[in-house]
Design an enzyme around this catalytic site. Sequence first.
Site, mmCIF file in Angstrom:
data_model
loop_
_atom_site.group_PDB
_atom_site.id
_atom_site.type_symbol
_atom_site.label_atom_id
_atom_site.label_comp_id
_atom_site.label_asym_id
_atom_site.label_seq_id
_atom_site.Cartn_x
_atom_site.Cartn_y
_atom_site.Cartn_z
ATOM 1 N N ASP A 6 37.801 21.075 50.444
ATOM 2 C CA ASP A 6 36.458 20.723 49.772
ATOM 3 C C ASP A 6 36.505 21.282 48.319
ATOM 4 O O ASP A 6 36.211 20.067 47.385
ATOM 5 C CB ASP A 6 35.237 21.290 50.398
ATOM 6 C CG ASP A 6 35.032 20.502 51.697
ATOM 7 O OD1 ASP A 6 34.835 19.522 51.794
ATOM 8 O OD2 ASP A 6 34.770 21.324 52.611
ATOM 9 N N ILE A 7 36.868 22.480 48.037
ATOM 10 C CA ILE A 7 36.651 22.761 46.721
ATOM 11 C C ILE A 7 37.698 22.346 45.548
ATOM 12 O O ILE A 7 37.256 21.858 44.724
ATOM 13 C CB ILE A 7 36.851 24.415 46.681
ATOM 14 C CG1 ILE A 7 35.749 24.968 47.484
ATOM 15 C CG2 ILE A 7 37.110 24.891 45.248
ATOM 16 C CD1 ILE A 7 35.722 26.461 47.536
#
Length: 703
Positions: free
Chosen positions: A177-178
């Site tokens: 995600d990051i």
Amino acid sequence: MSSTLLKGIRVLDLSRMLSGPYCSMFLADHGAEVIKIEGGSGDTSRNNGPYRVDDPGHDWAGYFISLNRGKKSIRLDLKSPEGKTAFRTLAATADVVLENFRPDVMDRLDLSYESLAEANPRLVYAAIRGFGDPRTGASPYADWPSYDVVAQAMGGLMAMTGPDADTPTKVGPGIGDIFTGMMMSFGILAALREAEATGKGRFVDVAMYDAMISMCERMVYLHDMTGQVPGPEGNGHPLLAPFGLFPAADGQVALGIVDDRFWQKLTAIMNRPDLGSDARLSSRAGRSAHAGEINAIVSGWTATRSKPELTGLLGGHVPFGPLNTLADIAADPHVAARQMLAHIPHPEPGHAPWTVAANPLRFAGHTPPPLPAPPRLGEHDALLDTLANSTPLDDEARRDLRRAFGQFATGVTVLTTRQEEGTPRGFTANSFTSVSLDPPLLLVCLAKTAHSCDVFAQAPHFAVNVLSDAQKDISGLFASRSTEKFAGTHWHAGAHELPLINGALATFACARHKLVDAGDHLILIGRVLSHAVAEGKPLGFHNGAYFDLGLENRLADAATKDANGVIAAVLADGDRILLEVTPDGTLTAPKAPARDNTVPGFLQHMDRRGLTARLDHLYAVFQNSQTGAHSIVYHGTVSGAAPGGMQYHDLAALPLDQVANDTERSLLARYQREYRHGSFGIYHGTERSGIVHSIADHTEYTV
């Protein structure tokens, strides 16, 4: 930490959980206005926890606080007609829309990128998907839901992580995600740069699967060059030694020996000169070939010493660092010096602030403000009521705004604003112009060396005051650095408490729309929120002296007041000029009506026909040698669609043979030549012969 570098950019954030909110967090941390669009129960991360003991109502989840600091929250039901309408109204004012739904969700809601871009062509639409969007490449997995663990698994990261091939391991933080969110923040800024240059935004998407392949770039080239499928390497490296984690008496430490000179330093510190002189280990390739032997020797040495001892021996000499827990990080002087643990104020009095990881970006010469608190669900619903009306202007409103913009003929204005604490600021400036009627935009040039440049560059609102010919003293006062500018000026507070100068020919209260670098100047574009126009004559300034643009107009009116003359104009719209069509089909320059044969009469005549004319300077003054009548012709500009009885003509193909009057035909032919050279003179004489006056000399001219 945060900055204000992205101030003025509005982002509508529809994303949930981690990837999208992390992306918009980076934008909000640097000044962008990020508006979370949330449903009735809000972003699901509001309910993910953990919660502090002083939050029995579970209102503030740590997951939500960390990612959503400094954002705004508006509740909208995008399935309802009212919610869709409100979102479209917001999107018309936005620079960016960000979402991380599956590909067809926004299309099914009738809120697709294409439909939003029709109303806002400069919109950047950013989509984070598990497997991308069909617009940029249709994946067979496009409809699959995805989370971080799926992206790490499919993108190769877990296959390369872990102690051995039988124990693939997920990376602790949600890197799927990051990293995807970080890549999207770059994509958004790149697309915004293009939109600022071209006025056109675009659709940009990042697939989490793709982002993980990009992150694992090493496995791709290793396979290409060696034919091997890279697998887990534990904490070591396939090509380097000693490299990775090594045991300490009270934990572990990291070493990254790449260059030969660091190997020599390490062996000297270890008091192992035999290793430093061993020809087998003198090169990177040699050490890689003997990695097992080297790693065992280094491990035996580090295991007998504590992390503080090893830090004292190795820190600053070779690539080294202790394996830190959060307790170690919190106590590290580096973290304190770089302020990497930030405090977010609690919105409710009596509660301790929250501690979160700060934004790691730093900009020299900038003192960042503290991170703001995250929003309560729906805290900024009222923002919808303050949005400027984005509906197109009607004809009457356009004409009124054109008339107001027409006051810019002078170029002598005072720019005003307020500092953050309320102190009024202002200075005289000459570089202003209208940019757009829909939306109504003004352009202001700020010299970077100007005393007030930084104040105006950061101000969310500013005002433009077009001075009248009776305000020369005000122009001089605001051109100085006097601290008594406003004390010596009659002014009042307008919209957003902006200082507006009494008696100004026109005032415009503006919201900052864009700020663009232009060499030694900044171009500040403002959206007009309100304006007012007063009667009067404009103040001009040229070559170090004031002049009264109304003077030549009054002389022209006097010369034609007894109907013994004509007021006319050569009016340009870019590389076109506007001509009247006479009843017999011939062409002539536009003229004032016989009933009001004056300069104001000419301008009002054009205005009644839906045109906005601006007279810049005299272009020709000649007398009919037979009748004695004067013809006074101005040079100017015009905007608006040609009404019946008038036509625009390209200068390159001007139909001079259709101009019946010999003098006008010659005058228009001269205009063609002068337009190509970019230098205009003033003709003075009779209808047959005279002189064209230029700034430096004059040229004999015969019709």
